[in-house]
Design an enzyme around this catalytic site. Sequence first.
Site, short mmCIF file in Angstrom:
data_model
loop_
_atom_site.label_atom_id
_atom_site.label_comp_id
_atom_site.label_asym_id
_atom_site.label_seq_id
_atom_site.Cartn_x
_atom_site.Cartn_y
_atom_site.Cartn_z
N SER A 248 4.69 3.02 1.51
CA SER A 248 4.20 2.57 3.24
C SER A 248 4.96 3.68 3.48
O SER A 248 6.52 3.87 2.98
CB SER A 248 4.50 1.31 2.77
OG SER A 248 4.91 0.76 4.62
N TYR B 180 9.13 -6.10 1.62
CA TYR B 180 8.45 -5.28 1.39
C TYR B 180 8.76 -4.08 1.48
O TYR B 180 8.44 -3.31 0.36
CB TYR B 180 7.42 -5.02 2.59
CG TYR B 180 6.03 -4.48 3.06
CD1 TYR B 180 5.01 -5.20 2.23
CD2 TYR B 180 6.54 -3.46 4.00
CE1 TYR B 180 3.41 -3.92 2.90
CE2 TYR B 180 5.15 -2.40 4.08
CZ TYR B 180 4.06 -2.76 3.28
OH TYR B 180 3.09 -2.12 3.33
N ILE C 126 -1.98 2.53 10.16
CA ILE C 126 -3.39 3.34 9.56
C ILE C 126 -3.95 1.71 10.53
O ILE C 126 -3.73 0.75 10.19
CB ILE C 126 -3.99 3.17 8.30
CG1 ILE C 126 -3.21 3.74 7.60
CG2 ILE C 126 -5.74 2.74 8.02
CD1 ILE C 126 -3.17 5.58 7.85
N ASN D 284 -4.06 -0.91 -4.59
CA ASN D 284 -3.55 -1.17 -3.25
C ASN D 284 -3.73 -2.46 -2.26
O ASN D 284 -2.69 -2.10 -1.84
CB ASN D 284 -4.92 -0.18 -2.70
CG ASN D 284 -5.41 -0.97 -1.73
OD1 ASN D 284 -4.79 0.04 -0.60
ND2 ASN D 284 -5.98 -1.63 -1.38
N ALA E 1 11.40 -3.03 0.05
CA ALA E 1 12.22 -3.37 -0.82
C ALA E 1 11.01 -2.98 -2.25
O ALA E 1 11.07 -2.16 -2.79
CB ALA E 1 12.55 -4.27 -1.40
N SER E 2 9.45 -3.52 -1.92
CA SER E 2 8.82 -3.55 -2.93
C SER E 2 8.28 -2.08 -3.16
O SER E 2 7.71 -1.58 -4.39
CB SER E 2 7.79 -4.86 -2.88
OG SER E 2 7.16 -4.04 -1.61
N LYS E 3 8.14 -1.84 -2.03
CA LYS E 3 7.49 -0.38 -1.64
C LYS E 3 8.40 0.47 -2.14
O LYS E 3 7.80 2.02 -2.62
CB LYS E 3 6.62 0.21 -0.52
CG LYS E 3 5.46 -1.43 0.21
CD LYS E 3 4.32 -0.55 -0.36
CE LYS E 3 3.02 -1.56 0.25
NZ LYS E 3 2.02 -1.52 -1.12
#
Length: 249
Positions: A139, A152, A185, A87, A154-156
């Site tokens: 995400s 972000y 969220i 997480n 690219a990572s997800k």
Amino acid sequence: MNTVNQTVAIVTGGGSGIGLAITEKFIQNNITTVIVGRDPEKLHQAKQNLGTLCIPIVADLSDLEAIPALVKQVITQFGRIDILVNNAGINMKKEFTEVTNEDFQKVIQTNLVGVFALSREVVKTMLPNKKGSIVNISSMAAQYGIPKVIAYSASKTAIEGMTRAMATELSPQGIRINCIAPGFIATDMTSKAFNQDVERKNKALGRTPMGVMGMPGDIGDAALFLATDSSRYITGVVLPVDGGNSIGF
Ligand code: NDP
């Protein structure tokens, strides 16, 4: 070594936000939960609130060299790891041309390389048991294009590909790998982003059919489902928990 027959989980970033809500659900279901983060105060606070089943370990998951020792510490203390929830994550909002190589690498290191390295070490301990469950956190940035979060996104997106690749390789050996793609969220991460950009908040909610932001506990419920035998025939999926945001017009 603790030989009590208990379910043992690691939740990275379990001291705050979504990770804390996942930890709460696990502990309500009698799962011993190791929470990992960099800030000892945050972890200590969670432990104070959640009690004996909550086990804080301070570690920086972007420091890959430290990961095998972290996993060894959990095995020495509890003898097994049944569940891993990847997480922990960081975000960075910047214009595309302003993002430096270092910025990009920092996000990838935490959100992707750290997840890979920790998963590899944990899987080594799950293989002899022929059982385990890993839940990754992706995400909406992996479902559609969002501006100004290049590293972000690219990572997800990579996390979702890794979920499917790991599921095909490890499910025959009893280890299930799944992923949750949270919508918007209400946590520190989003309130920071949205307070500075009301237009972005309105845009996010405008395409969310349920019309409201989700609560961290909504991800906690989904993580409990995917982590435990309630989902015993599910592997390799990306489950949006998003009030319909990913399918909204
Ligand atoms: P928070 O910022 O509240 O939590 C992130 C957690 O990750 C913190 O507990 C932090 O602990 C930990 N962490 C960050 N970097 C490291 C590191 N290098 N080593 C160890 N721990 C680390 O964010 P959220 O709860 O909102 O986000 C949790 C996850 O959900 C992230 O992966 C995020 O991308 C994802 N997500 C969140 C959404 C939202 O709407 N909130 C939407 C979609 C996805 P510490 O600071 O102590 O290191």
